[in-house]
Design a protein around this motif. Structure first.
Motif, short mmCIF file in Angstrom:
data_model
loop_
_atom_site.label_atom_id
_atom_site.label_comp_id
_atom_site.label_asym_id
_atom_site.label_seq_id
_atom_site.Cartn_x
_atom_site.Cartn_y
_atom_site.Cartn_z
N PRO A 20 0.82 -1.21 0.00
CA PRO A 20 0.00 0.00 0.00
C PRO A 20 0.86 1.27 0.00
O PRO A 20 1.92 1.31 0.61
CB PRO A 20 -0.80 -0.11 1.31
N CYS A 21 0.41 2.28 -0.73
CA CYS A 21 1.10 3.57 -0.78
C CYS A 21 0.16 4.63 -0.23
O CYS A 21 -0.89 4.90 -0.80
CB CYS A 21 1.46 3.91 -2.23
N PRO A 80 -1.18 8.44 0.72
CA PRO A 80 -1.06 9.73 0.02
C PRO A 80 0.16 10.51 0.51
O PRO A 80 0.81 11.21 -0.28
CB PRO A 80 -2.36 10.45 0.38
N GLU A 81 0.52 10.37 1.78
CA GLU A 81 1.67 11.09 2.32
C GLU A 81 2.97 10.58 1.70
O GLU A 81 3.86 11.36 1.36
CB GLU A 81 1.75 10.94 3.85
N MET A 82 3.08 9.25 1.60
CA MET A 82 4.28 8.69 0.97
C MET A 82 4.38 9.17 -0.46
O MET A 82 5.45 9.56 -0.93
CB MET A 82 4.21 7.15 0.96
N ARG A 83 3.25 9.12 -1.16
CA ARG A 83 3.26 9.52 -2.56
C ARG A 83 3.72 10.97 -2.69
O ARG A 83 4.58 11.28 -3.53
CB ARG A 83 1.87 9.35 -3.16
N ALA A 84 3.19 11.84 -1.86
CA ALA A 84 3.54 13.26 -1.94
C ALA A 84 5.04 13.45 -1.67
O ALA A 84 5.71 14.26 -2.32
CB ALA A 84 2.71 14.07 -0.95
N GLN A 85 5.55 12.71 -0.71
CA GLN A 85 6.96 12.83 -0.34
C GLN A 85 7.87 12.37 -1.49
O GLN A 85 8.85 13.03 -1.83
CB GLN A 85 7.22 11.98 0.91
N ILE A 86 7.53 11.23 -2.08
CA ILE A 86 8.33 10.70 -3.20
C ILE A 86 8.29 11.67 -4.37
O ILE A 86 9.31 11.98 -4.99
CB ILE A 86 7.78 9.32 -3.65
N GLU A 87 7.09 12.18 -4.64
CA GLU A 87 6.94 13.11 -5.76
C GLU A 87 7.77 14.39 -5.55
O GLU A 87 8.43 14.87 -6.48
CB GLU A 87 5.47 13.48 -5.97
N ALA A 88 7.77 14.87 -4.30
CA ALA A 88 8.52 16.10 -4.01
C ALA A 88 10.03 15.84 -4.08
O ALA A 88 10.79 16.61 -4.67
CB ALA A 88 8.14 16.64 -2.64
N ASN A 89 10.47 14.73 -3.50
CA ASN A 89 11.91 14.46 -3.47
C ASN A 89 12.50 14.26 -4.86
O ASN A 89 13.63 14.65 -5.13
CB ASN A 89 12.21 13.20 -2.65
N LEU A 90 11.75 13.59 -5.74
CA LEU A 90 12.30 13.23 -7.05
C LEU A 90 11.76 14.11 -8.17
O LEU A 90 12.24 14.02 -9.31
CB LEU A 90 12.01 11.76 -7.37
N GLY A 91 10.78 14.95 -7.84
CA GLY A 91 10.18 15.77 -8.90
C GLY A 91 9.47 14.91 -9.94
O GLY A 91 9.58 15.16 -11.15
N ALA A 122 -14.55 -0.35 -13.52
CA ALA A 122 -14.77 -0.02 -12.11
C ALA A 122 -13.46 0.34 -11.42
O ALA A 122 -12.38 -0.09 -11.83
CB ALA A 122 -15.42 -1.20 -11.40
N ARG A 123 -13.58 1.14 -10.37
CA ARG A 123 -12.41 1.56 -9.61
C ARG A 123 -12.47 1.07 -8.16
O ARG A 123 -13.56 1.07 -7.57
CB ARG A 123 -12.33 3.10 -9.56
N MET A 124 -11.34 0.71 -7.62
CA MET A 124 -11.28 0.38 -6.19
C MET A 124 -10.52 1.49 -5.48
O MET A 124 -9.60 2.10 -6.03
CB MET A 124 -10.58 -0.97 -5.95
N SER A 125 -10.92 1.77 -4.23
CA SER A 125 -10.17 2.75 -3.46
C SER A 125 -8.92 2.08 -2.89
O SER A 125 -8.78 0.86 -2.93
CB SER A 125 -11.04 3.32 -2.33
N LYS A 126 -7.99 2.90 -2.41
CA LYS A 126 -6.78 2.33 -1.83
C LYS A 126 -7.16 1.36 -0.73
O LYS A 126 -8.12 1.58 0.00
CB LYS A 126 -5.89 3.45 -1.26
#
Lengths: 436, 436
Positions: free
Chosen positions: B214-215, B217-228, B318-322
């Motif tokens: 599982p990822c 939202p906080e992890m995702r935001a951090q990874i995105e910010a660190n690596l652009g 169809a979509r599943m939530s995290k």
């Protein structure tokens, strides 16, 4: 048992005509697409190769060396645009930078054909269940065999390396019929199977396709006896695209090159002169089909000889004898290329240690081990155990990071390692010594 | 950005008609080819599924569970003859035996399509250079992504996991534009990139395709910010064939199933009743295309919800939530499934230790760590340090062998671990605690 019988048994005259045409194509391709080759071929007066009249004219083409790979790292030897590259592989280089190989879709296809030939010559059919116990990843061995075996239609188990218990469990539970591994890991596994005590009838193993490091006849016999299998050997390297350059046929009297894709020569490594047929020297190979990274006259540093004699198996492609050492100090440990310079690069600048170290290679339980003996700078230091433990761990971890290998680090007292006049003898290779 | 636009945006009516036809086919196939399903379907009165009239009739089909996989280990759930099987994957099971998945050539093809959809939805094109930093081998993640990305025509670097320095070197040297990894390893790498100090302009990274754990939202935001980079998430598991079951679209508001290949439901995990759309419960999935190992109503034990609302991206699936936790005590550590029973199986019978142990999970430098605290049987034992060190090493090595993971083993004094009335609380999951 052929994968591509028409090609593998092609009359030599036709084969050599094909090689000549592909050699000329390859030289022109390199000349036009790779600035490095353009310059070298121009300087050597070979140009685009249009004046090449016979295969022996290959001798006028300049050599490519490991250093050329290093100097052109990472993509200076690429002949195809990155858009057409679908895979990048790499192996340890002489420095911290890896040796890189790039592949187009067609390169992967040709590579898989070459591997499939080796595997079929070694007895693999579409009914086999093959466990690949090479380490998967950047290393060409695992994915090379994987794609070749899937092409044959065999069932592939991407076991990767390590975890002996699980490897043996899969042998039994999955009805594995064939093993792909380095000879040393195969030997280790075969001993583990013996010790595990299940009767061989619990296993369905019948063959082994071994490669990526030299396999002696003694190792082969031992593996065959322990597992009750038939073992064949094959040869390749990252610079030439990976495994599949040559491989055993059922005669096992020399490994047949895939000569429609590779042009082999033997040279005197001191003078660079081509040797007569049967002469022992350094293997030099020119790729004839690669698009991503064609290589002209690559100096493999492996010592061997080549025969063009007809083989009873029916294959017409030239055979190389097992390699008899190398011209440089590269070590192959568990299939991984290791250079002393890599180890030195880790030790330099570490605290507490002096400039003296020694590399000890052993074969313990038929498995290569690598020990680095590092001298301390100060005799009193051994007291400071905890700090040293931390140091040891740090060296170990950094070695593992750089080499991709587990290495035991031993700290020894100052002035206990031998000193040398001139070039230091840093490698103590005890792998062929009797085990204590 | 679609890989198979016609299918991915198919009107729901057509899609559901397709699902119904494939569901009936799958039930008949299971009934005819797999004795386990034949019996279950017969007992449930479903038979070969010819009386299935609508998709909701799936509720009359019995569930398949992790235990069914275990009881039918290794090949009891196979529907195709071994001759047609070209690949075997496996992941850790609840006991020492792995959970096995087998694939025909067509299964690999469908799987690659599903992965390619996820990757293209995440922004990958044939010009991307993608570093796959999942561990290659039996794990479905690495080879699943590998084949999907090669299908798109992207350049794949099979980096495998570990060796952070080399991972970062390849980022820079090879002009890597995309990263495939577990969220926790991506976060770890992104911190290492920050610390290495090269400006982000030295990197060409632009996207991450993360999965296998599982990822947040906080992890995702951090990874995105660190690596652009832009990060998308995806979902899958060995029992269902690996990654590609569902994945983020550019809206990142739920992961779209590949509904032409998978039929998802949400049930109340206590009663087994189907929930209404939007209800939160256990995800249950039926495969609609698998030949090697079709699975009816697999209870994933993952807690989530499903929406069939139209998505602005144009996809109709169809979509599943995290996922919001699990119904069992399986841990996912660095993408590896770990069950407490596996750890216990290593400790049982070891000398010097008592029956009490505790599993401590932490996130150190954004990387999962696993510590096993094992109580000694005798207070004086801590004196016998060397023997204990040997013991510790032996436990560590055996754990590594069984789990495929590095675990720190800490010995603590007798009677210092908490005792419990009833079920012992062996897992202390501190990964979401603030770091010390």
């Amino acid at each position: 048992m052929f994968f591509q019988k028409e090609i593998e048994t092609m009359p030599r005259k036709e084969l050599e005509a094909l090689q000549l045409a592909k050699l000329k194509e390859t030289v022109a391709y390199c000349y036009n697409k790779v600035p490095f080759y353009h310059q070298k071929l121009t300087e050597a007066g070979v140009g685009d190769g249009s004046r090449i009249r016979q295969l022996s004219d290959v001798q006028y083409i300049p050599f490519t060396t490991k250093e050329d790979f290093r100097n052109n790292y990472p993509f200076g030897l690429n002949a195809a645009p990155m858009k057409d590259i679908v895979r990048i592989h790499a192996s340890s280089g002489t420095t911290g930078k890896p040796t890189v190989g790039v592949y187009t879709k067609k390169d992967i296809d040709v590579w898989s054909d070459c591997v499939a030939r080796v595997a079929v010559a070694g007895g693999v059919t579409d009914e086999d269940i093959i466990q690949i116990s090479f380490g998967y990843g950047l290393f060409t061995g695992a994915l090379g065999l994987h794609f070749g075996l899937e092409k044959i239609g065999a069932t592939v188990i991407p076991a990767s390396s390590g975890n002996t218990e699980k490897q043996m469990m899969m042998f039994r539970d999955f009805g594995v019929t064939g093993l792909v591994a380095t000879p040393s890991y195969a030997l280790y596994l075969s001993e583990a199977v013996k010790e595990a005590g299940y009767p061989l009838s619990d296993y369905s193993l019948r063959l082994g396709i071994l490669g990526s490091e030299p396999c002696t006849p003694e190792m082969r016999a031992q593996i065959e006896a322990n597992l009750g299998i038939y073992v064949s050997d094959n040869y390749g390297m990252t610079e030439l695209g990976g495994p599949g350059v040559s491989g055993d046929c059922p005669e096992r009297d020399g490994m047949h090159f895939a000569e429609d894709h590779f042009l082999p020569e033997i040279i005197d490594s001191a003078t660079g002169e081509r040797l007569r047929e049967g002469g022992k020297g350094e293997l030099v190979v020119t790729t004839l089909s690669r698009q991503g990274m064609p290589v002209l006259r690559y100096r493999t540093k492996d010592i061997t000889s080549i025969t063009y004699e007809p083989c009873p198996c029916g294959r017409t492609h030239a055979r190389m004898s097992k390699t008899a050492g190398r011209t440089d100090d590269m070590m192959i440990i568990k299939g991984v290329n290791v250079f002393p310079t890599q180890i030195e690069s880790v030790l330099v600048g570490m605290p507490y240690i002096g400039p003296h170290y020694q590399i000890v290679l052993r074969r313990v339980n038929f498995r290569d081990t690598l020990e680095i003996r590092v001298e301390l700078a100060d005799a009193e230091l051994l007291e400071r155990y905890q700090e040293l433990q931390e140091l040891q761990r740090s060296m170990h971890d950094r070695l593992k990071s750089v080499l991709g290998l587990e290495a035991k680090v031993t700290l020894v007292q100052p002035k206990t390692l031998e000193r040398f006049q001139g070039k230091a003898k840093r490698i103590l290779d005890l792998r062929n010594e009797p085990q204590a």
